[in-house]
Design a protein around this motif. Structure first.
Motif, short mmCIF file in Angstrom:
data_model
loop_
_atom_site.label_atom_id
_atom_site.label_comp_id
_atom_site.label_asym_id
_atom_site.label_seq_id
_atom_site.Cartn_x
_atom_site.Cartn_y
_atom_site.Cartn_z
N ALA A 120 0.83 -1.21 0.00
CA ALA A 120 0.00 0.00 0.00
C ALA A 120 0.86 1.26 0.00
N HIS A 121 1.93 1.24 0.79
CA HIS A 121 2.76 2.44 0.93
C HIS A 121 3.82 2.58 -0.16
N SER A 122 4.42 1.45 -0.55
CA SER A 122 5.58 1.51 -1.44
C SER A 122 5.30 1.03 -2.86
N GLY A 123 4.16 0.36 -3.06
CA GLY A 123 3.86 -0.16 -4.38
C GLY A 123 3.67 0.94 -5.40
N THR A 124 4.17 0.70 -6.59
CA THR A 124 4.00 1.67 -7.68
C THR A 124 2.63 1.50 -8.31
N LEU A 157 1.00 -13.30 -4.51
CA LEU A 157 2.39 -13.06 -4.91
C LEU A 157 2.58 -11.68 -5.51
N ALA A 158 1.55 -11.16 -6.20
CA ALA A 158 1.64 -9.80 -6.74
C ALA A 158 1.72 -8.77 -5.60
N ILE A 159 0.98 -9.03 -4.53
CA ILE A 159 1.06 -8.14 -3.36
C ILE A 159 2.47 -8.19 -2.76
N ILE A 160 2.99 -9.41 -2.62
CA ILE A 160 4.33 -9.57 -2.04
C ILE A 160 5.39 -8.90 -2.93
N ALA A 161 5.24 -9.05 -4.25
CA ALA A 161 6.20 -8.43 -5.17
C ALA A 161 6.17 -6.91 -5.04
N ALA A 206 -8.01 -1.50 0.15
CA ALA A 206 -7.11 -0.81 1.07
C ALA A 206 -5.76 -0.54 0.43
N ILE A 207 -5.25 -1.49 -0.35
CA ILE A 207 -3.96 -1.28 -1.02
C ILE A 207 -4.07 -0.14 -2.03
N LEU A 208 -5.14 -0.16 -2.82
CA LEU A 208 -5.30 0.89 -3.84
C LEU A 208 -5.49 2.26 -3.20
N ALA A 209 -6.08 2.28 -1.99
CA ALA A 209 -6.27 3.55 -1.28
C ALA A 209 -5.00 3.98 -0.54
N ARG A 210 -3.97 3.14 -0.63
CA ARG A 210 -2.70 3.37 0.06
C ARG A 210 -2.88 3.53 1.57
N ASP A 211 -3.81 2.75 2.09
CA ASP A 211 -4.07 2.73 3.52
C ASP A 211 -3.41 1.48 4.11
N GLY A 212 -2.15 1.62 4.51
CA GLY A 212 -1.37 0.47 4.95
C GLY A 212 -1.95 -0.24 6.15
N GLY A 213 -2.42 0.52 7.13
CA GLY A 213 -2.98 -0.09 8.33
C GLY A 213 -4.21 -0.92 8.01
#
Length: 246
Positions: A120-124, A157-161, A206-213
């Motif tokens: 969420a925070h670092s993904g491009t 795996l895409a999340i982990i990558a 949540a990932i797309l919203a960049r909400d890590g928590g």
């Protein structure tokens, strides 16, 4: 002579799978000696070079040890390379039980929620697009269990990558077999209810919203639900006299 499996590349790999499964199932216990080379050649109908390559493969996975004058002996469980994809696959095939499930989900709970936070925070933007595509693949294949299992593992795996953490990626690749096996089991639970996509949607949102928590918490809930469904599926399979996963 064994029945050859066209889905497994070489003859030595097939022999390694058979012997490896016999080891992880407990047929050969720690400290036991494997049959001598000539006996294995006769039993499986293969050449000495094939058996030697298979033994070398198993030794690399730390299932066995080859020592001069002592022969080939099975190593203790603590020495096995448990994250080796083959070893994990053989264990799942031979004895898919509650202990293995608990072990797998403890490992997943240790790093996948954190992976969601980092994704969420670092993904491009490209990373997030890939996660979306993997989720869409999973949804489109829900009625085709083997394909859906592969698509669901690729979603994780895409999340982990997207963490861009090399160690996370390595661990994720090692448990890919477990991810596919888990989803294959949970395609339908004991009551026949189709899998609930809502927890996956919450993780993705949540990932797309960049909400890590929120992403981290959503993955914890998803894994808890997945674990419960796998355990229920194994129990249901056992009641029917099945093995749980193949």
């Amino acid at each position: 002579m064994f029945e050859r499996d066209s889905t497994i590349g070489t003859m030595s790999a097939q022999v390694a799978r058979i012997i490896g499964t016999r080891i992880v199932s407990g047929e050969f216990g720690p400290g036991d000696s494997l049959p001598i080379e000539a006996e294995l050649c006769q039993e499986y109908g293969v050449s000495r070079s094939t058996v030697r390559e298979a033994v070398k493969n198993l030794a690399a996975k730390r299932l066995i040890e080859v020592a001069p004058k002592l022969g080939t002996r099975v190593l203790p469980f603590a020495d096995w390379n448990l994250l080796d994809p083959d070893v994990l696959s053989w264990r799942l095939s031979a004895q898919f039980d509650e202990r293995i499930i608990e072990d797998l989900y403890e490992v997943r709970q240790c790093f996948e929620p954190r992976a969601c936070y980092l994704a969420a925070h670092s993904g491009t933007a490209e990373d997030h697009d890939r996660i979306c595509r993997r989720y869409a693949d999973m949804v489109s294949m829900l009625d085709q269990a083997p394909l859906a299992a592969g698509a669901e593992s690729e979603f994780h795996l895409a999340i982990i990558a997207a963490t861009h953490n090399g160690l996370f990626v390595t661990i994720g690749g090692a448990v890919k077999t477990a991810l596919k096996a888990s989803f294959s089991l949970t395609q339908k639970d004991a009551s026949g209810t189709p899998i609930d996509l809502a927890p996956y949607e919450e993780v993705l949102s949540a990932i797309l919203a960049r909400d890590g928590g929120r992403a981290e918490a959503a993955m914890r809930r998803l894994l808890d639900l997945s674990r419960q469904r796998v355990l229920a599926a194994v129990a249901h399979s056992r009641e029917r006299g099945g093995r749980g996963w193949r």
